[in-house]
Design a protein around this motif. Sequence first.
Motif, mmCIF file in Angstrom:
data_model
loop_
_atom_site.group_PDB
_atom_site.id
_atom_site.type_symbol
_atom_site.label_atom_id
_atom_site.label_comp_id
_atom_site.label_asym_id
_atom_site.label_seq_id
_atom_site.Cartn_x
_atom_site.Cartn_y
_atom_site.Cartn_z
ATOM 1 N N GLY A 78 102.184 48.551 23.759
ATOM 2 C CA GLY A 78 101.102 47.553 23.839
ATOM 3 C C GLY A 78 99.892 47.978 23.033
ATOM 4 N N ILE A 79 100.133 48.503 21.856
ATOM 5 C CA ILE A 79 99.145 49.130 20.957
ATOM 6 C C ILE A 79 98.505 50.361 21.626
ATOM 7 C CG2 ILE A 79 97.408 48.748 19.212
ATOM 8 C CD1 ILE A 79 97.684 45.835 19.391
ATOM 9 N N ALA A 80 99.330 51.350 21.863
ATOM 10 C CA ALA A 80 98.842 52.658 22.332
ATOM 11 C C ALA A 80 98.103 52.578 23.675
ATOM 12 C CB ALA A 80 97.941 53.292 21.266
ATOM 13 N N VAL A 129 78.394 58.494 31.780
ATOM 14 C CA VAL A 129 79.402 57.472 31.464
ATOM 15 C C VAL A 129 78.880 56.072 31.763
ATOM 16 C CG1 VAL A 129 81.740 56.648 31.944
ATOM 17 C CG2 VAL A 129 81.235 59.088 32.166
ATOM 18 N N PHE A 130 79.159 55.151 30.847
ATOM 19 C CA PHE A 130 79.001 53.720 31.120
ATOM 20 C C PHE A 130 80.399 53.100 31.076
ATOM 21 C CE2 PHE A 130 78.984 49.376 29.592
ATOM 22 C CZ PHE A 130 78.139 48.774 30.512
ATOM 23 N N PHE A 131 80.772 52.329 32.096
ATOM 24 C CA PHE A 131 82.101 51.711 32.125
ATOM 25 C C PHE A 131 82.051 50.241 31.704
ATOM 26 C CE2 PHE A 131 83.057 55.139 35.282
ATOM 27 C CZ PHE A 131 84.152 55.684 34.621
ATOM 28 N N GLY A 132 83.013 49.847 30.861
ATOM 29 C CA GLY A 132 83.193 48.446 30.474
ATOM 30 C C GLY A 132 84.638 48.039 30.706
ATOM 31 N N ASN A 133 85.060 47.005 29.992
ATOM 32 C CA ASN A 133 86.417 46.469 30.207
ATOM 33 C C ASN A 133 87.343 46.595 29.007
ATOM 34 O OD1 ASN A 133 85.847 44.925 32.862
ATOM 35 N ND2 ASN A 133 84.217 44.325 31.462
ATOM 36 N N SER A 134 86.782 46.701 27.819
ATOM 37 C CA SER A 134 87.613 46.709 26.606
ATOM 38 C C SER A 134 87.011 47.671 25.595
ATOM 39 C CB SER A 134 87.651 45.311 25.992
ATOM 40 O OG SER A 134 86.351 44.985 25.525
ATOM 41 N N GLY A 135 87.820 47.961 24.575
ATOM 42 C CA GLY A 135 87.343 48.860 23.535
ATOM 43 C C GLY A 135 86.115 48.307 22.841
ATOM 44 N N ALA A 136 86.171 47.000 22.519
ATOM 45 C CA ALA A 136 85.040 46.385 21.817
ATOM 46 C C ALA A 136 83.757 46.509 22.638
ATOM 47 C CB ALA A 136 85.345 44.915 21.538
ATOM 48 N N GLU A 137 83.888 46.369 23.942
ATOM 49 C CA GLU A 137 82.692 46.485 24.805
ATOM 50 C C GLU A 137 82.107 47.889 24.778
ATOM 51 O OE1 GLU A 137 82.291 45.200 28.962
ATOM 52 O OE2 GLU A 137 83.983 43.903 28.497
ATOM 53 N N ILE A 152 70.771 61.674 13.137
ATOM 54 C CA ILE A 152 71.646 60.496 13.288
ATOM 55 C C ILE A 152 72.644 60.765 14.414
ATOM 56 C CG2 ILE A 152 73.453 59.154 12.108
ATOM 57 C CD1 ILE A 152 71.956 59.839 9.443
ATOM 58 N N MET A 153 72.878 59.753 15.260
ATOM 59 C CA MET A 153 73.878 59.883 16.331
ATOM 60 C C MET A 153 75.279 59.846 15.724
ATOM 61 S SD MET A 153 72.285 59.940 19.267
ATOM 62 C CE MET A 153 71.172 61.038 18.389
ATOM 63 N N LEU A 154 76.153 60.730 16.182
ATOM 64 C CA LEU A 154 77.549 60.720 15.726
ATOM 65 C C LEU A 154 78.415 60.155 16.856
ATOM 66 C CD1 LEU A 154 79.668 61.407 13.589
ATOM 67 C CD2 LEU A 154 79.757 63.735 14.518
ATOM 68 N N ILE A 155 79.043 59.012 16.565
ATOM 69 C CA ILE A 155 79.882 58.344 17.580
ATOM 70 C C ILE A 155 81.346 58.482 17.184
ATOM 71 C CG2 ILE A 155 80.396 56.151 18.740
ATOM 72 C CD1 ILE A 155 77.599 55.145 17.725
ATOM 73 N N PHE A 156 82.155 59.006 18.083
ATOM 74 C CA PHE A 156 83.598 59.058 17.838
ATOM 75 C C PHE A 156 84.268 57.934 18.618
ATOM 76 C CE2 PHE A 156 83.781 63.921 16.863
ATOM 77 C CZ PHE A 156 83.277 63.668 15.597
ATOM 78 N N ASP A 157 84.943 57.048 17.895
ATOM 79 C CA ASP A 157 85.694 55.974 18.551
ATOM 80 C C ASP A 157 87.107 56.490 18.832
ATOM 81 O OD1 ASP A 157 87.117 53.781 19.350
ATOM 82 O OD2 ASP A 157 86.230 52.403 17.899
ATOM 83 N N GLU A 158 87.340 56.823 20.094
ATOM 84 C CA GLU A 158 88.626 57.399 20.534
ATOM 85 C C GLU A 158 89.480 56.337 21.236
ATOM 86 O OE1 GLU A 158 90.065 60.471 20.548
ATOM 87 O OE2 GLU A 158 88.515 61.681 19.602
ATOM 88 N N VAL A 159 89.154 55.061 21.000
ATOM 89 C CA VAL A 159 89.848 54.003 21.742
ATOM 90 C C VAL A 159 91.362 54.064 21.511
ATOM 91 C CG1 VAL A 159 90.169 51.484 21.831
ATOM 92 C CG2 VAL A 159 87.872 52.458 21.976
ATOM 93 N N GLN A 160 91.784 54.303 20.275
ATOM 94 C CA GLN A 160 93.231 54.295 20.007
ATOM 95 C C GLN A 160 93.852 55.701 20.066
ATOM 96 O OE1 GLN A 160 96.545 52.035 17.386
ATOM 97 N NE2 GLN A 160 94.475 51.357 17.330
ATOM 98 N N LEU A 172 86.009 55.029 24.710
ATOM 99 C CA LEU A 172 87.384 55.122 25.224
ATOM 100 C C LEU A 172 87.816 53.767 25.762
ATOM 101 C CD1 LEU A 172 87.015 58.306 27.483
ATOM 102 C CD2 LEU A 172 87.989 58.221 25.178
ATOM 103 N N ALA A 173 89.099 53.461 25.652
ATOM 104 C CA ALA A 173 89.665 52.261 26.305
ATOM 105 C C ALA A 173 91.186 52.415 26.292
ATOM 106 C CB ALA A 173 89.201 50.983 25.604
ATOM 107 N N LYS A 174 91.891 51.408 25.839
ATOM 108 C CA LYS A 174 93.353 51.412 25.703
ATOM 109 C C LYS A 174 94.070 52.288 26.742
ATOM 110 C CE LYS A 174 93.818 50.055 20.834
ATOM 111 N NZ LYS A 174 94.508 48.794 20.916
ATOM 112 N N GLY A 175 94.414 53.543 26.375
ATOM 113 C CA GLY A 175 95.303 54.366 27.199
ATOM 114 C C GLY A 175 94.701 54.910 28.477
#
Length: 463
Positions: free
Chosen positions: A67-69, A129-137, A265-273, A297-300
Motif C-alpha cells: 500500500g505504498i510502504a 511531537v505533533f500528531f496528524g493524520n497523513s504525510g501531507a499534514e 536554516i531548519m533542516l527537515i527530514f521527510d521520513e514518510v516513505q 513520519l506517516a505511512k508505516g
Amino acid sequence: MTATQSKPRQPLLKTALPGPKSADIIARDKQHLSTSYMRPYPFVPDHGEGVWLTDADGNTMLDFFAGIAVTTAGHAHPHVVRAVQEEVTKFTHVCLTDYPQEITTSLAERLLAHVERPLPGGNAEKWRVFFGNSGAEAVEAAIKLARNHTGRTHIISTMGSFHGRTYGAITLTGSKTKYKRGFGPLLPAVSHVPYPNPFRPPLGSTPETCAQAVIDHIESLFVGILPADEVAAIIVEPMQGEGGYIVPPADFLPKLRQLCDQHGIMLIFDEVQAGMGRTGKMFSFQHFDVQPDMITLAKGIASGLPISALLAKESVMTWPVGSHGSTFGGNPVSAAAAHATLDLLEGKVKHPGCGESLMDNAREVGGFILSELRKMQADFPFLGDVRGEGLFIGLEFVGPDGAPDGKLRDRASMAMFEKGLLNLDCGEAVIRVSPPLILTREEAETGLAIMRETFTELSADQG
Ligand SMILES: Cc1ncc(COP(=O)(O)O)c(C=O)c1O
C-alpha cells in the motif's frame, strides 16, 4: 508460510484479472469515485493476510508494495488487530488538541526515544511531537513550524521529491508536474535544487562529487538569487521515495547539516516513505551521521491505520498555544496500532521467522533481495541500477544507451502483476520493492522468481 509447510506459498490466480466480481466493482468505482484516482492495475483487494492479498474473486497476490510502504506488519497482523480491537472498545475519539491521553503520550515517548540522542556532556536533546493524520499534514505542520520559529519565509526542496498533495506539500513536491498543473497559484517562496542521485549525478558531477555539487549549487543561490537569511528550512527525503528510491552519497546529509547550521536554516527530514524501520534502521537518516531539526513520519507508523507525526527539537517547537492542531490527529485507535507496530519493529513482540525484530528482518531480507537482484543485472542489461537499503529497494530500467526506459519498466511492472506479484513504479523508470517488513526469505524468493521469469521474457522479446 509456517516453518512446518514444506512448499512456500505461491500466488494463486483463479480467474483472469479482473474476475467478474472485481470487474463489477471496478465499473462502479469508475462511475462514482473521483476521476483523479489512477487505478494502474485491475485488482480489487478483498482481504489480506501477512504479505498476501486476495481479491474479490479469490485471486491471491504476493504484496511487494505494501500500500505504498505502509503496511509495516503486513495485512491483518494479529498483534495489530488485537491492539485496535482493545482500543476501539474504550473510545474512538476524544480530540488530542484538547485532552491529553495516555496512549498518545506514551506513543510520543516511544517515538522520541529513537531520536533523542546524548549530547556532548551527557545530556540528551529534548524533542516534541505533533500528531496528524497523513504525510501531507505532517509536512504542512513542518512548513508552518519552520516559518513560525525562524520568522523567515523561504523553503528549499529537492527535484524528484514527493511531499504530499495539500497546497504546501505539492509546492514542495518536485517529482511530476501533473501534481501541480491547473492548481496554481501554489505557495510562494519555494525553490527546488537537484537531489544527488549517484546513478544519474546532476550538475555535471560524478557519483563521488554529486553531494558537494548540490551544496555548491545551494551556496551559489545564496550569493546571487536568494538571501540565506530569508530561508526558513531545507526539506529533504534522506532517501528519496517517489523520485526513484534513491540513496544519496554518505556525505550529502552531513554537508547539508553544516550548510544549515552556517545560515540558521531548519533542516527537515521527510521520513514518510523511508522511515519506520523500512531501511533496517528506525529512520533512514540514521544510516548517516547526522541529525535534523524536524522529522515527518506517516505511512508505516501504524501498519495502515491513519496517523502521522511531526517530531521537532524542543528548542524549535516554539509555536504558541492554539496556533496549530487537528481534530482527528493522534486518534487513539491509530495510536494503538502504532504502539503494536513499534512492538514488532523494536522486537518487543517477535514475529515468527523474522529474527529479533522487523527492523532486523528488513535489513536481512532486504539485503538478500538486493544481492539477488544485483546478480540478475549480469543476465539482464536493462536492469541499469539496483539500489536501496533494507526493504527500500529501487530497480531502474535503462535502454541500450543507458537512458531511463519507462516503457520497459511499465511492461515489466504489468507482467509481474499478471503473474501475481503486486508492485509499483516510481521515478522515471523504476520499480520499487517495498513489501511489508514481515516478508520472509522464502516469500522473497517467490517474488524474485517471478521477477526473473518476467525479465527472461522481456529479454526474449527484445530478441
Ligand atoms: C516522502 C513522502 N512525504 C509525504 C508523503 C505524503 O503522504 P500522504 O499521502 O500520507 O499525505 C508521501 C507519500 O507518498 C511521501 O512519500
